[in-house]
Design a protein around this motif. Structure first.
Motif, short mmCIF file in Angstrom:
data_model
loop_
_atom_site.label_atom_id
_atom_site.label_comp_id
_atom_site.label_asym_id
_atom_site.label_seq_id
_atom_site.Cartn_x
_atom_site.Cartn_y
_atom_site.Cartn_z
N LEU A 46 37.37 -11.49 -4.16
CA LEU A 46 38.81 -11.30 -4.27
C LEU A 46 39.57 -12.44 -3.60
O LEU A 46 39.15 -12.94 -2.55
CB LEU A 46 39.25 -9.99 -3.60
CG LEU A 46 38.66 -8.67 -4.07
CD1 LEU A 46 37.31 -8.39 -3.40
CD2 LEU A 46 39.61 -7.52 -3.76
N LEU A 47 40.69 -12.84 -4.18
CA LEU A 47 41.67 -13.63 -3.46
C LEU A 47 42.42 -12.63 -2.60
O LEU A 47 42.95 -11.64 -3.10
CB LEU A 47 42.61 -14.35 -4.43
CG LEU A 47 41.94 -15.16 -5.55
CD1 LEU A 47 42.98 -16.01 -6.27
CD2 LEU A 47 40.80 -16.02 -5.03
N HIS A 48 42.50 -12.88 -1.31
CA HIS A 48 42.90 -11.86 -0.34
C HIS A 48 44.42 -11.85 -0.11
O HIS A 48 45.03 -12.86 0.18
CB HIS A 48 42.19 -12.10 0.98
CG HIS A 48 42.16 -10.92 1.89
ND1 HIS A 48 41.53 -10.93 3.10
CD2 HIS A 48 42.68 -9.67 1.76
CE1 HIS A 48 41.65 -9.75 3.69
NE2 HIS A 48 42.36 -8.97 2.89
N GLY A 49 45.00 -10.65 -0.25
CA GLY A 49 46.39 -10.43 0.14
C GLY A 49 47.40 -11.22 -0.65
O GLY A 49 48.33 -11.79 -0.08
N LEU A 50 47.27 -11.25 -1.97
CA LEU A 50 48.21 -12.03 -2.77
C LEU A 50 49.59 -11.39 -2.78
O LEU A 50 49.75 -10.17 -2.73
CB LEU A 50 47.70 -12.19 -4.20
CG LEU A 50 46.42 -13.01 -4.39
CD1 LEU A 50 46.20 -13.33 -5.86
CD2 LEU A 50 46.45 -14.30 -3.56
N ASN A 51 50.60 -12.25 -2.85
CA ASN A 51 51.99 -11.85 -3.05
C ASN A 51 52.71 -13.03 -3.67
O ASN A 51 52.08 -14.05 -4.02
CB ASN A 51 52.64 -11.43 -1.72
CG ASN A 51 52.51 -12.50 -0.65
OD1 ASN A 51 52.58 -13.68 -0.92
ND2 ASN A 51 52.32 -12.07 0.59
N GLY A 52 54.00 -12.92 -3.83
CA GLY A 52 54.75 -13.98 -4.50
C GLY A 52 54.67 -15.31 -3.80
O GLY A 52 54.68 -16.38 -4.44
N PHE B 39 41.67 -9.70 -7.10
CA PHE B 39 42.49 -10.01 -5.92
C PHE B 39 42.97 -8.72 -5.30
O PHE B 39 43.10 -7.69 -5.96
CB PHE B 39 43.67 -10.92 -6.29
CG PHE B 39 44.66 -10.34 -7.26
CD1 PHE B 39 45.76 -9.60 -6.82
CD2 PHE B 39 44.53 -10.55 -8.63
CE1 PHE B 39 46.69 -9.08 -7.70
CE2 PHE B 39 45.45 -10.04 -9.53
CZ PHE B 39 46.53 -9.29 -9.06
N SER B 40 43.21 -8.79 -3.99
CA SER B 40 43.88 -7.69 -3.31
C SER B 40 45.35 -8.06 -3.22
O SER B 40 45.70 -9.23 -3.12
CB SER B 40 43.28 -7.44 -1.92
OG SER B 40 43.44 -8.57 -1.08
N PHE B 41 46.21 -7.05 -3.24
CA PHE B 41 47.63 -7.31 -3.46
C PHE B 41 48.50 -6.62 -2.43
O PHE B 41 48.32 -5.44 -2.12
CB PHE B 41 48.01 -6.82 -4.87
CG PHE B 41 49.39 -7.22 -5.29
CD1 PHE B 41 49.69 -8.55 -5.56
CD2 PHE B 41 50.41 -6.28 -5.40
CE1 PHE B 41 50.97 -8.93 -5.93
CE2 PHE B 41 51.69 -6.64 -5.78
CZ PHE B 41 51.97 -7.98 -6.04
#
Length: 371
Positions: free
Chosen positions: A109-115, A144-146
């Motif tokens: 996962l790509l960790h903690g994605l946001n804008g 990813f985690s979001f």
């Protein structure tokens, strides 16, 4: 069954493992917990680069390598704040392989994605590098985690193809933070959901007293508050794995019993949890309903977002989430500090909230939170 594999509905989260007095992982107890879960059929184990100050990946790898490699699935995550160059992507990934002792990751996962992290994905060619690792067999499934808003999620899932997405969702967040919108979007895109925070960092295991009394009285009180939270997740479609960050053997045992014996909720149970959720949400400090009649503020304050962040913090005391949410608001110059007490919003509020009076206190509290 999920895309040719059989994965346990209960996933073992390795973020809240038991600790020794010095703060290090209690490896003996944690290994016993993993052994117990594994022998009862749990085969999905979730860790990350930064969990337990970097110790979680090492411990999780050691614990799992005692079993045949094809009998479990390990998930870990690329720490986005660490990625400041293209080279950092490969360097970090290779370090994670070494730390865990794995030849490949089943779920990555790509960790903690946001804008705010969309540009990094593009600038450092992170997605392209991950696809190459899939071709090399180093990653089996990419997601990813979001921790962002609906717009950012739409950008991510409409721009790239993902095997799964991990979101925070539970019977309270489904309504209170509109996790339903995220859920619906992922279902629309046919992207499987990994559930994180099904008991909201333990809060739903120890809900407000009024809710606990209702649960003690409902159906003889045989189901714990944590059990109800898990049952709600089990009842939802498109959620192949529900993570639980377990800290004690008792939590492991309760989760195993829940997932062994529950398929979903009856209509009466679903209605009961809706009432519990409404009681929790109704305990908020400021009675904002998010109607947005007060908007647009002439000075740019996102009044509903400010109140939502404040209420969520006052209810759940999650400083990490509050700090990040308020940073996103202030980052677009929409924080409570922009209020000049002009009063334009006051007559527009159907809840008669004295909005300008609230803003200085809210800004002081949220801007001074510490982890």
């Amino acid at each position: 069954k999920w895309g040719g594999i059989e994965v346990s509905r209960l996933g073992f989260g390795c973020m809240r493992l038991p600790l020794n007095a010095d703060g290090a992982i209690d490896r003996e107890t944690a290994a016993e917990m993993i052994d117990t879960a594994y022998k009862r059929g749990v085969n999905y184990f979730d860790t990350a680069f930064g969990y337990h100050n970097g110790e979680s990946e090492i411990f999780t790898g050691e614990a799992l390598r005692r079993y045949p490699r094809d009998s479990y699935y390990i998930a870990t995550k690329l720490p986005m704040p660490r990625i400041t160059s293209e080279a950092a992507v490969d360097d970090t990934f290779n370090e994670q392989l070494r730390k865990t002792g794995m030849d490949y990751f089943d779920f990555y996962l790509l960790h903690g994605l946001n804008g705010s992290r969309l540009e990094a994905i593009k600038n450092f060619k992170i997605y392209e590098k991950m696809q190459e690792k899939k071709k090399q067999g180093l990653i089996k499934r990419l997601g990813f985690s979001f921790h962002g808003d609906f717009e950012a999620l739409c950008t991510l899932v409409d721009t790239y193809e993902w095997d799964f997405v991990q979101i925070q969702i539970n019977y309270v967040d489904y309504v209170m933070t509109d996790a339903k919108a995220l859920y619906d979007k992922l279902c629309e895109k046919d992207i499987p959901i990994i559930v994180m925070e099904p008991v909201r960092g333990g809060f739903l295991a120890n809900p407000p007293e009024a809710v606990k009394k209702e649960m003690d009285a409902f159906e003889g009180g045989v189901v714990t508050p944590a059990g109800w939270a898990m049952r709600w997740c089990i009842s939802m479609d498109n959620m192949p794995v529900i993570l639980s960050g377990m800290s004690t053997m008792e939590q492991v045992a309760e989760n195993l019993d829940t997932f062994d014996n529950v398929d979903g909720l009856t209509d009466a149970q679903a209605a009961f949890l809706d009432r519990c959720r409404d009681t929790i949400i109704g305990a908020k400090s400021i009675p904002c309903t998010g109607c947005r009649y007060c908007m647009d503020c002439p000075y740019g304050v996102d009044i509903p977002a400010v109140f939502s962040t404040y209420n969520e913090y006052m209810l759940f005391k999650n400083a990490f989430r509050a700090i990040n949410n308020y940073a996103m608001i202030t980052g677009r110059d929409a924080g409570a500090d922009k209020c000049v007490a002009c009063g334009a919003c006051v007559p527009l509020c159907p809840q008669d909230i004295p909005i300008p009076d609230q803003m200085p206190e809210i800004h002081t509290l949220l801007s001074n939170l510490k982890l």
